[in-house]
Design an enzyme around this catalytic site. Structure first.
Site, PDB file in Angstrom:
ATOM      1  CD  GLU A   1      -2.833  -1.551   0.311  1.00 22.78           C
ATOM      2  OE1 GLU A   1      -3.420  -0.925  -1.287  1.00 22.78           O
ATOM      3  OE2 GLU A   1      -2.338  -2.509   0.818  1.00 22.78           O
TER       4      GLU A   1
ATOM      5  CG  ASP B   1      -6.699   1.112  -8.768  1.00 22.79           C
ATOM      6  OD1 ASP B   1      -6.017   0.235  -7.963  1.00 22.79           O
ATOM      7  OD2 ASP B   1      -7.733   1.292  -8.621  1.00 22.79           O
TER       8      ASP B   1
ATOM      9  CD  GLU C   1     -10.691   6.410 -13.089  1.00 18.70           C
ATOM     10  OE1 GLU C   1     -11.061   6.242 -11.416  1.00 18.70           O
ATOM     11  OE2 GLU C   1     -10.716   5.966 -13.704  1.00 18.70           O
TER      12      GLU C   1
ATOM     13  CB  SER D   1     -14.041   3.323 -11.770  1.00 16.46           C
ATOM     14  OG  SER D   1     -12.875   3.474 -11.107  1.00 16.46           O
TER      15      SER D   1
ATOM     16  CG  ASP E   1       0.992   3.923  -6.391  1.00 14.00           C
ATOM     17  OD1 ASP E   1       0.640   4.653  -5.437  1.00 14.00           O
ATOM     18  OD2 ASP E   1       0.095   3.839  -6.845  1.00 14.00           O
TER      19      ASP E   1
ATOM     20  N   GLY F   1     -14.294   0.346  -3.455  1.00 13.61           N
ATOM     21  CA  GLY F   1     -13.233   0.630  -3.501  1.00 13.61           C
ATOM     22  C   GLY F   1     -12.095  -0.463  -3.777  1.00 13.61           C
ATOM     23  CG  LEU F   2     -12.089  -3.701  -2.972  1.00 10.26           C
ATOM     24  CD1 LEU F   2     -12.522  -5.514  -3.082  1.00 10.26           C
ATOM     25  CD2 LEU F   2     -11.233  -3.840  -3.380  1.00 10.26           C
ATOM     26  CB  SER F   3      -9.408  -1.702  -8.539  1.00 15.68           C
ATOM     27  OG  SER F   3      -8.591  -2.035  -8.373  1.00 15.68           O
TER      28      SER F   3
END
Length: 391
Positions: free
Chosen positions: A34, A171, A159, A127, A37, A123-125
């Protein structure tokens, strides 16, 4: 929702004809890594078996009809036009994909009827899942010939530029390149990756949505980015590095005197130690040592709580309850933090009792229940051939 046959029936009700093709794109969770990136290190996500389904059929009306079983909003749009971006809806994401396909010389020559259904926790990708399933489907339908990495970059552009949300590639990369029973180790500097075995055996992946209301994550996220940049500047006084993850924990401890602010040192410690944890985790998974991997998950959560300070009572409650529950060998928050989801590695035969007991404990302490899902480690985006799988 029982199975994909039900989705086909819903398609026929909406459009008066059968669907022609069915596509699926998963969501993803971070197993470790977490907030790494933007610090140039290694992240370890995996694709899950929850995600977004897209059923497609061509039409002769020159329009794209967007429908979803998750949202009441619907729209019919003339082919190769685009929506007003001031009125963003769920279908803005797939519209953005079609917009950039057309801009790149892949304009639609006919209309299509589209039905989306997603079973992803928030919240788990979600989009990225919608964007990627659309990009993959129309890459096939238009015979556009894009490689997966090009689709990843295109959906990130949707995005960032079309929707206006700042995000990296993780993502989109994870949901495109995910593999069954594999974790990905992605280098955020080079966007090269390694797939490492993740044999869950008698365990499953539990995904626990904290259901915490509010959205403090974005402001804290920006604050953490700024803190990491400042810590990096201090270290660059004597170290020839470009990102925090250019060094390991031993080197950070040797040069920690350069970081005068105790809070900034804590942030840097988390980042560098977590990057080292991802390296260690990859080796453990290669050795099929799931229990030691689970211990790294616990350590990661503790570090996110104490050093990076992006957890919260909800996520801590889930992780700490899980640590002492028989049949659980690892747990941590996943995502940006301050709410959202946690994950746990739970014995298959303990999952139902774990779900019930955690829900009861959490509800009594927090005041509202979490939502607990079971998942396996699944493949990335693709077309479903003769789909009959349960969803």
């Amino acid at each position: 929702m029982d199975d994909l046959q039900h989705l086909k029936e819903e398609f026929e009700k909406l459009f008066g004809k059968p669907s022609a093709l069915t596509y699926f794109c998963p969501g993803r969770v971070n197993l470790l890594g977490e907030h790494i990136d933007y610090n140039g290190g290694l992240v370890m996500p995996c694709a899950i078996t929850l995600g977004t389904y897209l059923l497609v059929a061509p039409n002769n009306d020159g329009v794209i009809r967007f429908r979803s079983l998750n949202f009441p909003n619907k729209v019919d749009v003339a082919i190769n036009s685009h929506l007003n971006r001031d009125t963003l809806m769920w279908f803005s994401s797939p519209m953005g994909v079609l917009h950039y396909l057309a801009a790149d010389g892949n304009a639609l020559q006919q209309g299509y009827d589209l039905l989306y259904y997603g079973n992803l926790p928030v919240g788990l990708s979600s989009s990225a899942s919608i964007e990627m399933v659309t990009a993959f489907a129309f890459n096939e339908l238009l015979e556009a010939g894009y490689e997966k990495l090009a689709l990843v970059k295109m959906t990130m552009k949707v995005e960032n530029d079309y929707i206006g949300v700042t995000s990296g590639l993780i993502d989109q990369f994870s949901v495109a390149f995910g593999e069954s029973e594999k974790a990905l180790v992605i280098n955020c500097n080079t966007f090269t990756y390694q797939a490492v075995p993740l044999n869950l055996g008698e365990y499953c992946l539990a995904i626990i949505n904290s259901n915490r209301p509010g959205n403090v994550a974005e402001s804290k996220y920006n604050e953490r980015v700024a803190q990491c940049r400042q810590a990096l500047k201090y270290l660059q006084q004597q170290l020839p590095i470009t990102v925090l993850c250019d060094i390991d924990t031993e080197t950070l401890m040797e040069y920690k005197y350069l970081i005068k602010d105790e809070v900034l040192l804590k942030r840097a410690r988390y980042v560098v130690e977590e990057n080292d944890r991802v390296k260690a985790a990859a080796l453990l998974l290669e050795q099929d040592n799931l229990k030691a991997f689970g211990e790294l998950m616990y350590r990661s959560h503790l570090s996110l709580k104490e050093l990076y300070e992006v957890s919260g009572i909800e996520l801590d409650t889930i992780a700490e309850y899980s640590r002492f529950y028989k049949g659980v060998i690892g747990a941590r928050m996943t995502g940006a933090g301050f709410g959202g989801c946690a994950i746990a590695l739970v014995k298959e035969d303990s999952f139902d009792s774990y779900k019930a007991d955690l829900t009861s404990y959490y509800t009594e302490l927090i005041g509202y229940p979490p939502t607990v899902y079971r998942s396996a480690i699944g493949p990335g985006v693709g077309r479903l051939v003769n789909p009959v799988a349960t969803i």
